[in-house]
Design a protein around this motif. Sequence first.
Motif, PDB file in Angstrom:
ATOM      1  N   TRP A   1       0.853  -0.934   0.025  1.00 54.74           N
ATOM      2  CA  TRP A   1      -0.041   0.186   0.076  1.00 54.74           C
ATOM      3  C   TRP A   1       0.774   1.132  -0.031  1.00 54.74           C
ATOM      4  CZ3 TRP A   1      -5.107   0.084  -0.918  1.00 54.74           C
ATOM      5  CH2 TRP A   1      -5.784  -1.183  -0.410  1.00 54.74           C
ATOM      6  N   PHE A   2       0.608   2.274  -0.790  1.00 53.17           N
ATOM      7  CA  PHE A   2       1.391   3.433  -0.943  1.00 53.17           C
ATOM      8  C   PHE A   2       0.009   4.790  -0.662  1.00 53.17           C
ATOM      9  CE2 PHE A   2       4.071   0.604  -2.709  1.00 53.17           C
ATOM     10  CZ  PHE A   2       5.351   0.974  -2.433  1.00 53.17           C
ATOM     11  N   ARG A   3       0.562   5.691  -0.391  1.00 52.55           N
ATOM     12  CA  ARG A   3      -0.445   6.838  -0.449  1.00 52.55           C
ATOM     13  C   ARG A   3       0.189   8.140  -1.025  1.00 52.55           C
ATOM     14  NH1 ARG A   3      -1.001   7.341   6.164  1.00 52.55           N
ATOM     15  NH2 ARG A   3       1.076   8.328   6.608  1.00 52.55           N
ATOM     16  N   GLN A   4      -0.574   9.070  -1.473  1.00 53.12           N
ATOM     17  CA  GLN A   4      -0.217  10.421  -1.925  1.00 53.12           C
ATOM     18  C   GLN A   4      -1.154  11.385  -1.570  1.00 53.12           C
ATOM     19  OE1 GLN A   4       0.394  10.529  -6.300  1.00 53.12           O
ATOM     20  NE2 GLN A   4       2.086  12.096  -6.062  1.00 53.12           N
TER      21      GLN A   4
ATOM     22  N   TYR B   1      -4.908   6.492  -1.666  1.00 50.55           N
ATOM     23  CA  TYR B   1      -4.202   5.296  -1.213  1.00 50.55           C
ATOM     24  C   TYR B   1      -4.310   4.369  -2.324  1.00 50.55           C
ATOM     25  CZ  TYR B   1      -3.668   6.533   3.706  1.00 50.55           C
ATOM     26  OH  TYR B   1      -3.217   6.852   4.674  1.00 50.55           O
ATOM     27  N   PHE B   2      -3.023   3.559  -2.609  1.00 49.04           N
ATOM     28  CA  PHE B   2      -2.921   2.837  -3.812  1.00 49.04           C
ATOM     29  C   PHE B   2      -2.299   1.425  -3.399  1.00 49.04           C
ATOM     30  CE2 PHE B   2      -1.965   7.053  -5.562  1.00 49.04           C
ATOM     31  CZ  PHE B   2      -2.618   7.316  -6.646  1.00 49.04           C
ATOM     32  N   CYS B   3      -2.889   0.368  -3.802  1.00 47.48           N
ATOM     33  CA  CYS B   3      -2.496  -0.904  -3.786  1.00 47.48           C
ATOM     34  C   CYS B   3      -1.408  -1.256  -5.054  1.00 47.48           C
ATOM     35  CB  CYS B   3      -3.239  -1.890  -3.339  1.00 47.48           C
ATOM     36  SG  CYS B   3      -4.413  -2.440  -4.886  1.00 47.48           S
ATOM     37  N   ALA B   4      -0.558  -2.188  -4.927  1.00 44.55           N
ATOM     38  CA  ALA B   4       0.285  -2.402  -5.777  1.00 44.55           C
ATOM     39  C   ALA B   4       0.762  -3.828  -5.732  1.00 44.55           C
ATOM     40  CB  ALA B   4       1.667  -1.573  -5.738  1.00 44.55           C
TER      41      ALA B   4
END
Length: 124
Positions: A36-39, A94-97
């Motif tokens: 998980w990442f976020r921006q 929030y992004f999943c990768a």
Amino acid sequence: QVQLVESGGGLVQTGGSLRLSCLSSGRTFADYGMGWFRQAPGKEREFVAAIDRGGTRLNYADSVQGRFTIFRDNTKSTLYLQMNSLKPEDTGVYFCAADSWKGVSSWDGQYDYWGQGTQVTVSS
């Protein structure tokens, strides 16, 4: 190919909780490490948490350690992020990768596939 779709974002008050989900389709979900990442607005994308393909190794950013939990259900091809004790600084997309290397990397360049993101807004 791997397709990832996040859901579960929304508006929550400081101290509240949300659970994000990331549904995977395409290749076998269990073959990938996930992250998980976020921006936040005006900010660079930052690492939040990662989990290996079997769900036995976890990696968290210091900023979320003790508040967030990453887990996965390989039978449902779904990745989750449980977020508790939310703060305004947690606000962002929030992004999943998915990572074909299958590790628990905090480097966004390690990941091969990305979802479209889901908005999380924490109000004070």
